[in-house]
Write a protein that holds these residues in place. Structure first.
Motif, mmCIF file in Angstrom:
data_model
loop_
_atom_site.group_PDB
_atom_site.id
_atom_site.type_symbol
_atom_site.label_atom_id
_atom_site.label_comp_id
_atom_site.label_asym_id
_atom_site.label_seq_id
_atom_site.Cartn_x
_atom_site.Cartn_y
_atom_site.Cartn_z
ATOM 1 N N ARG A 45 -15.848 18.709 -22.885
ATOM 2 C CA ARG A 45 -16.607 19.118 -24.074
ATOM 3 C C ARG A 45 -15.708 19.701 -25.158
ATOM 4 O O ARG A 45 -16.201 20.355 -26.081
ATOM 5 N N GLY A 46 -14.404 19.444 -25.034
ATOM 6 C CA GLY A 46 -13.492 19.794 -26.127
ATOM 7 C C GLY A 46 -12.619 21.009 -25.923
ATOM 8 O O GLY A 46 -11.910 21.418 -26.852
ATOM 9 N N ALA A 47 -12.640 21.616 -24.758
ATOM 10 C CA ALA A 47 -11.794 22.788 -24.532
ATOM 11 C C ALA A 47 -10.316 22.395 -24.582
ATOM 12 O O ALA A 47 -9.914 21.390 -23.993
ATOM 13 N N VAL B 56 -14.009 23.695 -15.089
ATOM 14 C CA VAL B 56 -12.815 23.358 -15.856
ATOM 15 C C VAL B 56 -12.940 21.947 -16.417
ATOM 16 O O VAL B 56 -12.699 21.704 -17.610
ATOM 17 N N GLN B 57 -13.345 21.005 -15.569
ATOM 18 C CA GLN B 57 -13.481 19.619 -16.016
ATOM 19 C C GLN B 57 -14.581 19.479 -17.073
ATOM 20 O O GLN B 57 -14.422 18.759 -18.066
ATOM 21 N N VAL C 260 -7.211 23.238 -9.261
ATOM 22 C CA VAL C 260 -7.298 23.426 -10.716
ATOM 23 C C VAL C 260 -5.949 23.141 -11.363
ATOM 24 O O VAL C 260 -5.870 22.507 -12.417
ATOM 25 N N VAL C 261 -4.870 23.616 -10.734
ATOM 26 C CA VAL C 261 -3.527 23.354 -11.255
ATOM 27 C C VAL C 261 -3.282 21.849 -11.339
ATOM 28 O O VAL C 261 -2.818 21.337 -12.370
#
Length: 298
Positions: free
Chosen positions: A92-94, A86-87, A118-119
């Motif tokens: 990278r632009g997500a 996720v990070q 993650v939350v």
């Protein structure tokens, strides 16, 4: 005529119906499924494959594109609890708020699955806590219905609307009660959840608790101001829905004699008066009528 015009079946269906196994196997072996780069990226995110993701991103794969199933790489990584991925994808632009084609955001899927790390990461980076999918699911309703107390608290701390309707119009409180998550219900009420929010079909949290014969939840909701006179789309009250549990019916019926009732308008008191007639068979009719009449006079 083609095979379809003659028999109404495609050739592969014909050989399958005829149980020609070798012909089916031979035909399947000739099929080549073309997988797009974004499908590869999503699968790598699903598999927690950092090297593959780095390789695909270097090749110019769009980090925000949807795969064939309408998912983004970030959404899939969030749904699996892969914090590192996720990070990486966000760095990278997500777009951390881009939903899948069904409207579900990465934060919502992580909240549903109970991936607290993650939350917290998504919230810290600015994810919207009040997103809503096409089905009406919000991160808070998802976490509440699935029993994730820590995530519920995190979402509320970051501005989640405690009374927003979820799927079917049900609030987070209604869903928590429906699934038996009493501690989450308490947490939501502490944050000013309205116990009288009704779903699209008119259900309230009290009605859900009554149907489940959940005495602790009924007591909690009554103490929090749940309106015992509300009805669903069929005209049923919470008291009626507790027909399997006489002790809970008594608890709910006692709501018509609460001292706060005297602050209601005459119209509200008339509703309590009507409710009183349902109590006649339990020998508690006179007290309810007296209280309701006093409220009307005021």
């Amino acid at each position: 005529l083609t095979s379809l015009q003659k028999t109404q079946y495609w050739p592969m269906e014909e050989v399958a119906i005829g149980q020609h196994i070798e012909m089916v196997r031979a035909r399947i072996m000739t099929v080549r499924v073309k997988v797009s780069p974004i499908d590869d990226l999503v699968q790598a995110s699903k598999a927690d494959d950092v090297d593959k993701i780095e390789q695909l991103l270097r090749q110019g794969v769009d980090v925000n594109a949807w795969d064939a199933n309408g998912c983004t790489a970030l959404g899939f990584a969030a749904s699996r609890g892969h914090s590192q991925i996720v990070q990486l994808l966000i760095s990278r632009g997500a777009d951390l708020n881009k939903p899948a084609t069904d409207g579900t955001t990465p934060l919502a899927v992580a909240s549903t699955a109970g991936h607290g790390a993650v939350v917290d990461l998504l919230l810290r980076l600015g994810a919207c806590p009040n997103s809503r999918s096409k089905a009406g699911v919000t991160p808070l309703t998802a976490a509440s219905g699935n029993g994730h107390l820590g995530i519920v608290r995190s979402l509320l701390d970051h501005g989640a609307d405690v009374n927003a309707g979820g799927q079917g119009g049900g609030s987070a409180l209604l869903l928590a009660v429906q699934e038996g998550h009493l501690e989450i219900a308490k947490c939501l009420i502490e944050q000013k959840a309205n116990p009288n929010v009704q779903s699209d079909t008119g259900l309230t949290a009290l009605m859900q608790a009554a149907m489940a014969c959940n005495e602790d939840a009924v007591r909690l909701l009554l103490a929090s101001g749940a309106d015992v006179t509300l009805t669903d789309q069929y005209g049923s009250t919470a008291e009626y829905m507790a027909w399997r549990c006489p002790e809970i019916q008594n608890l709910i019926a006692a709501g018509c004699t609460k001292p706060e009732m005297n602050t209601q308008t005459p119209a509200d008191a008339d509703s309590y008066l009507k409710l009183g007639f349902a109590k006649e068979f339990r020998g508690d009719f006179d007290g309810c009528i007296a209280d309701a009449t006093k409220a009307i006079e005021l």
